[in-house]
Design a protein around this motif. Sequence first.
Motif, PDB file in Angstrom:
ATOM      1  N   PHE A  69      72.625 -49.925 -91.490  1.00 59.16           N
ATOM      2  CA  PHE A  69      73.813 -49.407 -90.797  1.00 59.16           C
ATOM      3  C   PHE A  69      75.112 -49.953 -91.380  1.00 59.16           C
ATOM      4  N   LYS A  70      75.082 -50.270 -92.692  1.00 56.31           N
ATOM      5  CA  LYS A  70      76.307 -50.733 -93.343  1.00 56.31           C
ATOM      6  C   LYS A  70      77.240 -49.580 -93.689  1.00 56.31           C
ATOM      7  N   ASP A  71      76.663 -48.412 -93.870  1.00 51.41           N
ATOM      8  CA  ASP A  71      77.456 -47.227 -94.220  1.00 51.41           C
ATOM      9  C   ASP A  71      78.201 -46.731 -92.981  1.00 51.41           C
ATOM     10  N   LEU A  94      68.249 -55.207 -88.707  1.00 51.78           N
ATOM     11  CA  LEU A  94      69.241 -55.889 -87.881  1.00 51.78           C
ATOM     12  C   LEU A  94      70.390 -54.923 -87.603  1.00 51.78           C
ATOM     13  N   LEU A  95      70.833 -54.889 -86.369  1.00 49.31           N
ATOM     14  CA  LEU A  95      71.898 -53.963 -85.981  1.00 49.31           C
ATOM     15  C   LEU A  95      73.239 -54.686 -85.926  1.00 49.31           C
ATOM     16  N   PRO A  96      74.256 -54.163 -86.605  1.00 51.49           N
ATOM     17  CA  PRO A  96      75.586 -54.772 -86.536  1.00 51.49           C
ATOM     18  C   PRO A  96      76.223 -54.539 -85.169  1.00 51.49           C
ATOM     19  N   LYS A  97      77.254 -55.301 -84.888  1.00 52.23           N
ATOM     20  CA  LYS A  97      77.915 -55.227 -83.582  1.00 52.23           C
ATOM     21  C   LYS A  97      78.421 -53.820 -83.274  1.00 52.23           C
ATOM     22  N   VAL A  98      78.885 -53.110 -84.297  1.00 52.26           N
ATOM     23  CA  VAL A  98      79.421 -51.776 -84.069  1.00 52.26           C
ATOM     24  C   VAL A  98      78.339 -50.844 -83.507  1.00 52.26           C
ATOM     25  N   ILE A  99      77.099 -51.048 -83.865  1.00 56.28           N
ATOM     26  CA  ILE A  99      75.997 -50.250 -83.339  1.00 56.28           C
ATOM     27  C   ILE A  99      75.594 -50.747 -81.957  1.00 56.28           C
ATOM     28  N   LEU A 100      75.538 -52.074 -81.795  1.00 58.09           N
ATOM     29  CA  LEU A 100      75.173 -52.652 -80.496  1.00 58.09           C
ATOM     30  C   LEU A 100      76.122 -52.200 -79.391  1.00 58.09           C
ATOM     31  N   ASP A 101      77.361 -51.975 -79.755  1.00 61.04           N
ATOM     32  CA  ASP A 101      78.384 -51.600 -78.769  1.00 61.04           C
ATOM     33  C   ASP A 101      78.580 -50.100 -78.617  1.00 61.04           C
ATOM     34  N   ALA A 102      77.910 -49.301 -79.455  1.00 55.86           N
ATOM     35  CA  ALA A 102      78.166 -47.856 -79.455  1.00 55.86           C
ATOM     36  C   ALA A 102      77.690 -47.146 -78.183  1.00 55.86           C
ATOM     37  N   PRO A 103      76.468 -47.323 -77.710  1.00 55.95           N
ATOM     38  CA  PRO A 103      76.054 -46.646 -76.466  1.00 55.95           C
ATOM     39  C   PRO A 103      76.779 -47.229 -75.248  1.00 55.95           C
ATOM     40  N   ARG A 104      76.910 -46.428 -74.225  1.00 55.05           N
ATOM     41  CA  ARG A 104      77.648 -46.856 -73.027  1.00 55.05           C
ATOM     42  C   ARG A 104      77.081 -48.143 -72.429  1.00 55.05           C
ATOM     43  N   LEU A 105      75.767 -48.263 -72.392  1.00 54.85           N
ATOM     44  CA  LEU A 105      75.117 -49.444 -71.823  1.00 54.85           C
ATOM     45  C   LEU A 105      74.572 -50.385 -72.895  1.00 54.85           C
ATOM     46  N   GLY A 106      74.986 -50.156 -74.127  1.00 58.25           N
ATOM     47  CA  GLY A 106      74.560 -51.026 -75.214  1.00 58.25           C
ATOM     48  C   GLY A 106      73.147 -50.723 -75.690  1.00 58.25           C
ATOM     49  N   CYS A 107      72.509 -51.716 -76.310  1.00 57.86           N
ATOM     50  CA  CYS A 107      71.161 -51.567 -76.862  1.00 57.86           C
ATOM     51  C   CYS A 107      70.213 -52.543 -76.174  1.00 57.86           C
ATOM     52  N   ILE A 108      69.013 -52.074 -75.878  1.00 57.58           N
ATOM     53  CA  ILE A 108      67.994 -52.964 -75.316  1.00 57.58           C
ATOM     54  C   ILE A 108      66.793 -52.993 -76.252  1.00 57.58           C
ATOM     55  N   ASN A 109      66.054 -54.087 -76.208  1.00 56.70           N
ATOM     56  CA  ASN A 109      64.916 -54.285 -77.096  1.00 56.70           C
ATOM     57  C   ASN A 109      63.675 -54.663 -76.308  1.00 56.70           C
ATOM     58  N   VAL A 110      62.528 -54.134 -76.731  1.00 64.62           N
ATOM     59  CA  VAL A 110      61.243 -54.540 -76.176  1.00 64.62           C
ATOM     60  C   VAL A 110      60.647 -55.559 -77.137  1.00 64.62           C
ATOM     61  N   HIS A 111      60.544 -56.808 -76.692  1.00 64.99           N
ATOM     62  CA  HIS A 111      60.057 -57.886 -77.563  1.00 64.99           C
ATOM     63  C   HIS A 111      58.696 -58.381 -77.070  1.00 64.99           C
ATOM     64  N   GLY A 112      57.762 -58.600 -78.000  1.00 65.31           N
ATOM     65  CA  GLY A 112      56.395 -58.954 -77.646  1.00 65.31           C
ATOM     66  C   GLY A 112      56.150 -60.419 -77.373  1.00 65.31           C
ATOM     67  N   SER A 113      56.968 -61.018 -76.514  1.00 68.08           N
ATOM     68  CA  SER A 113      56.725 -62.390 -76.062  1.00 68.08           C
ATOM     69  C   SER A 113      57.505 -62.617 -74.778  1.00 68.08           C
ATOM     70  N   LEU A 114      57.261 -63.767 -74.163  1.00 70.61           N
ATOM     71  CA  LEU A 114      58.022 -64.155 -72.984  1.00 70.61           C
ATOM     72  C   LEU A 114      59.189 -65.030 -73.456  1.00 70.61           C
ATOM     73  N   LEU A 115      60.278 -64.381 -73.775  1.00 70.35           N
ATOM     74  CA  LEU A 115      61.446 -65.093 -74.289  1.00 70.35           C
ATOM     75  C   LEU A 115      61.926 -66.147 -73.298  1.00 70.35           C
TER      76      LEU A 115
END
Length: 326
Positions: A69-71, A94-115
Amino acid sequence: MTKPLKIIFAGTPDFAAKHLQALIDSPHQVIATFCPPDKPAGRGKKLTACATKTLALSHEIPVYQPKNFKDVADQETLKQLNADVMVVVAYGLLLPKVILDAPRLGCINVHGSLLPKWRGAAPIQRSLEAGDPETGVTIMQMDEGLDTGDMILKSNCLILASDTSASLYEKLADLGPKALIDTLALMASGDYPRVPQRNSEATYAAKLDKAEAEIDWQLAANKIDLKLRAFTPWPGSYFQFLEQADKLHTIKVHQVGVIKKDTSEYQPGEIISSDKQGILVATGENALLIQTLQLPGKKAMAVQDVLNSRADWFKVGNLITGKSCQ
């Protein structure tokens, strides 16, 4: 849930595709899917689509495949979709901040551990290797760190003594989609928790390396067993056997049992007994009974079948520790 969400999905392997299917089956609208460019696969090195792309196209969901997502053009493409939220599952970028902030509610991730435990690339394998009694999935709000975002929802499962990374993968592939749908219902209502992670409790799940899978007989038998289950199916645990001065064989181990036994009179890697029940090998503490293994160029076989043709390799007193086998 008050109103269905417009969702961008980003993911790559079958694990991600299971989550995409859950979204397709939900009241929410998947407006686009992002995945990496097609990669060469198989003997013919033919460009092959990932599981997520294949599923998305079968449901006529638009697919985008930026290298990263550098372009700026790729960033604008995503912004103009005007999504409510972006769901990321095993995407690999890896997603840059500009992508993380683009959707109204941001970005969520499903991670395979108990963080915050097991941040990083191989959480399923590292939890097994460490002997954790349980694991699970965490749905988190993504930030610019590596799996450091606020936690929204967790779902737990026990790790059984019979589990390998393959079976645990399947368990989490079942837990994750359910947890994701529950999380999106909370987000759609506008009232959902965001619990900061305690960085002091964080551990890192480094990417697997093939070299790690070579069995170290100096370790305790239970530690070797944990590693073997963690590295099944990939990269697969193995030991080396020197048949002659210049002929070193790599032999994969598929199934073992831990045997409580005083091995102080044996060297680690020394064969204590060898019969149809298995090949009993001394370790740094207790012994390991090898029940199924795979000779070079062969399929996995029960020890009884292996001994029919290669009993001379596994005589009592032999050392199966590479060049020390002389």
